[in-house]
Write a protein that holds these residues in place. Structure first.
Motif, PDB file in Angstrom:
ATOM      1  N   LYS A 263      53.825 -80.868 -72.084  1.00 50.59           N
ATOM      2  CA  LYS A 263      54.830 -81.816 -72.569  1.00 50.59           C
ATOM      3  C   LYS A 263      55.785 -82.193 -71.432  1.00 50.59           C
ATOM      4  N   TYR A 264      56.214 -81.217 -70.656  1.00 51.03           N
ATOM      5  CA  TYR A 264      57.125 -81.477 -69.544  1.00 51.03           C
ATOM      6  C   TYR A 264      56.410 -82.220 -68.421  1.00 51.03           C
ATOM      7  N   THR A 265      55.253 -81.721 -68.026  1.00 49.79           N
ATOM      8  CA  THR A 265      54.560 -82.344 -66.899  1.00 49.79           C
ATOM      9  C   THR A 265      54.080 -83.749 -67.239  1.00 49.79           C
ATOM     10  N   ASP A 266      53.624 -83.963 -68.464  1.00 49.47           N
ATOM     11  CA  ASP A 266      53.209 -85.312 -68.866  1.00 49.47           C
ATOM     12  C   ASP A 266      54.395 -86.272 -68.864  1.00 49.47           C
ATOM     13  N   ALA A 267      55.548 -85.803 -69.334  1.00 48.25           N
ATOM     14  CA  ALA A 267      56.744 -86.646 -69.344  1.00 48.25           C
ATOM     15  C   ALA A 267      57.196 -86.959 -67.919  1.00 48.25           C
ATOM     16  N   LEU A 268      57.119 -85.964 -67.046  1.00 50.98           N
ATOM     17  CA  LEU A 268      57.516 -86.169 -65.654  1.00 50.98           C
ATOM     18  C   LEU A 268      56.581 -87.167 -64.962  1.00 50.98           C
ATOM     19  N   THR A 269      55.289 -87.020 -65.193  1.00 45.72           N
ATOM     20  CA  THR A 269      54.311 -87.955 -64.621  1.00 45.72           C
ATOM     21  C   THR A 269      54.556 -89.364 -65.152  1.00 45.72           C
ATOM     22  N   SER A 270      54.775 -89.481 -66.445  1.00 45.11           N
ATOM     23  CA  SER A 270      54.992 -90.785 -67.057  1.00 45.11           C
ATOM     24  C   SER A 270      56.265 -91.446 -66.515  1.00 45.11           C
ATOM     25  N   LYS A 271      57.337 -90.681 -66.393  1.00 45.17           N
ATOM     26  CA  LYS A 271      58.593 -91.234 -65.890  1.00 45.17           C
ATOM     27  C   LYS A 271      58.446 -91.677 -64.437  1.00 45.17           C
ATOM     28  N   SER A 272      57.788 -90.850 -63.642  1.00 42.96           N
ATOM     29  CA  SER A 272      57.571 -91.186 -62.235  1.00 42.96           C
ATOM     30  C   SER A 272      56.719 -92.449 -62.115  1.00 42.96           C
ATOM     31  N   PHE A 273      55.676 -92.543 -62.920  1.00 39.76           N
ATOM     32  CA  PHE A 273      54.815 -93.725 -62.919  1.00 39.76           C
ATOM     33  C   PHE A 273      55.619 -94.972 -63.284  1.00 39.76           C
ATOM     34  N   ASP A 274      56.408 -94.879 -64.347  1.00 39.60           N
ATOM     35  CA  ASP A 274      57.182 -96.037 -64.792  1.00 39.60           C
ATOM     36  C   ASP A 274      58.181 -96.498 -63.728  1.00 39.60           C
ATOM     37  N   GLN A 275      58.787 -95.543 -63.023  1.00 37.40           N
ATOM     38  CA  GLN A 275      59.740 -95.886 -61.961  1.00 37.40           C
ATOM     39  C   GLN A 275      59.043 -96.612 -60.810  1.00 37.40           C
ATOM     40  N   CYS A 276      57.813 -96.220 -60.536  1.00 40.65           N
ATOM     41  CA  CYS A 276      57.065 -96.770 -59.403  1.00 40.65           C
ATOM     42  C   CYS A 276      56.382 -98.093 -59.749  1.00 40.65           C
ATOM     43  N   ASN A 277      55.781 -98.166 -60.899  1.00 42.14           N
ATOM     44  CA  ASN A 277      54.917 -99.289 -61.271  1.00 42.14           C
ATOM     45  C   ASN A 277      55.733-100.481 -61.770  1.00 42.14           C
ATOM     46  N   GLN A 278      56.358-101.168 -60.835  1.00 40.08           N
ATOM     47  CA  GLN A 278      57.171-102.337 -61.152  1.00 40.08           C
ATOM     48  C   GLN A 278      56.749-103.482 -60.237  1.00 40.08           C
TER      49      GLN A 278
END
Length: 136
Positions: A85-100
């Motif tokens: 749950k933590y690692t998936d959320a961290l990956t998702s947040k990092s992806f969203d910050q980058c993928n713009q």
């Protein structure tokens, strides 16, 4: 997780056929694969960002391993940080910050790709990723 890691993590088909004569065969379905409507740039950015996000999450988990070994965090804190749950959320947040795509350039995508290819260890990767937001 050290502050630099945290900052970078945040900064950064088938068509139906004829009828089968076998009663055991499933009925054909009409499940066409959706065409990817993103531009090649958007596809490259998305791929690079997902790979960076996964790697940075792995680095963050490794950082918690080091903190556990040094006594900076407890076993319970360590275990909580490694939960999917933590690692998936961290990956998702990092992806969203980058993928713009509207905020990224082709040069930045290339930096992401090169950093991932050239740097296998976390510290050198983080140093390399510092170049993403520098002007070329």
């Amino acid at each position: 997780m050290n502050m630099k890691s945290l900052v970078l993590i945040l900064a950064i088909s088938a068509c139906g056929g004829g009828k089968s004569t076998s009663p055991a065969a499933p009925e054909p379905t009409n499940t066409a694969v959706a065409k990817d409507s993103r531009t090649p740039f958007e596809q490259r950015l998305s791929t690079a960002c997902m790979n960076v996000a996964k790697k940075l999450t792995a680095c963050a988990v490794a950082d918690t391993d080091a903190k556990l070994a040094s006594g900076e965090i407890t076993q319970k804190d360590h275990d909580d940080l490694e939960k999917p749950k933590y690692t998936d959320a961290l990956t998702s947040k990092s992806f969203d910050q980058c993928n713009q795509p509207d905020k990224r350039s082709s040069r930045q995508v290339r930096v992401l790709e090169v950093c991932l290819k050239e740097e296998q260890e976390c510290a050198p990767l983080l140093d390399c990723l510092d170049h993403v937001n520098k002007k070329g």
